[in-house]
Design an enzyme around this catalytic site. Sequence first.
Site, PDB file in Angstrom:
ATOM      1  CE  LYS A  63      -4.136   2.123   2.574  1.00 42.72           C
ATOM      2  NZ  LYS A  63      -4.892   1.855   3.728  1.00 42.72           N
ATOM      3  CB  SER A 109      -8.161   3.480   2.730  1.00 42.63           C
ATOM      4  OG  SER A 109      -7.267   3.080   3.597  1.00 42.63           O
ATOM      5  CB  SER A 165      -8.437   0.735   5.743  1.00 43.67           C
ATOM      6  OG  SER A 165      -9.272   1.609   5.825  1.00 43.67           O
TER       7      SER A 165
END
Length: 433
Positions: A32, A107, A131
């Site tokens: 990420k 996210s 997330s």
Amino acid sequence: MSADLNLFITEETIEGDSEAVGALADATVAVKDNISTAGIRTTCGSEMLADYVPPYSATVVDRLTAAGATVVGKTNMDEFGMGTTTETSAFGPTRNPADPERVPGGSSGGSAAAVAAGEADIALGSDTGGSVRCPAAFCGVVGIKPTYGLVSRYGLVAYANSLEQIGPIASTVEEAAAALDVIAGHDPNDGTTRDLSEVDGAAPDSSYAAAADGDVDGLTVGVPTELFDGADERVVETVEAAIDDLEARGAETTEISLPSVEHAVQAYYVIAMAEASSNLARFDGVRYGHRSDGDGNWNESFAETREAFGAEVKRRILLGTYALSAGYHDKYYEKAQDARAWVRQDFEDAFADVDVIASPTMPVLPFELGESLDDPLRMYLADANTTPVNLANLPAVSVPAGEADGLPVGLQLVGPKFGEETVIRAASAVEER
């Protein structure tokens, strides 16, 4: 495939240790883009950090590459982790491999979608209010949110320090657990990590991958009515079928109540936005990141610099600043912390009687692209089942429970602090259905 789905912000490789042996030797990992990688830009999905290149790698990245895994790129994400759909990214939305007209969740949507699309064996996400688990559920993969303090946050660009944890995403429970084996453990660079040899009830020499044996005979599963109320009927039916299957395998189920979770979303967003307001104050155009070219006074340059933030980030900064301001701190922030203590206590009381708690990960099916952007409240309420876990700093796994109308549905399993082995064992039994 990756370009069509907009999975990666940056596709660059960090080679793993070629001498390494074990579960992650030769594995590929997507990271990420709020997790630092030395020499490779780390944007947090924001124009504010569009050109930022960290001088060091996060502890979790170093541990994965030392175990032989190769990083294949930095995945798309909601800007600074603020979103539930990976549509607030400055680099455009990511699409869900299960249905490209729908969101992958957020996210960490790029990370979950990269695994679901076969672009990486494992991915790292960060979970502040769901997330890792939300995109895992929406994309039909496995996501683990560890106990707060189990995995180092050193090198993670902070959103809300007291809530967030880095966690692995993979196609199977065993693969995700093997990644957790590698990244877990005390880190002298992160004072929030715990030495498990000093934690009562923890198993410092545990193997999370070995726990994925599917043996749930005698396991007690708590089913909280509050986390099913209001959920899409198709989601409820799919999750209940998975819980019934756990019962058929020898687990016992019992209905429980967590009355505090009714207020968890409100408490979570007050605390998260307050911490975000404080953390993002560092992006002032002086030290790093985007800087305004304006030649006005400092206040004007500061304001122009922060125009690089997207709409959702600005909204959360403003609300967080308001909640911390004189006259409102006691009214909002302190009450949110009181609610957080209530959530913690409810979970502690529940775990006196049950081993794990089961619920839908997300109460809805994946949104269509653009569906929630004009209604932030709807997006916030979609986190109703995941935020209580972060408030209580507990471990949780989202595992595929099946499909509804051809779309993935996730089952969330929550355990007591440092009870990762138990939730992994239960998740692996669900996976064997």
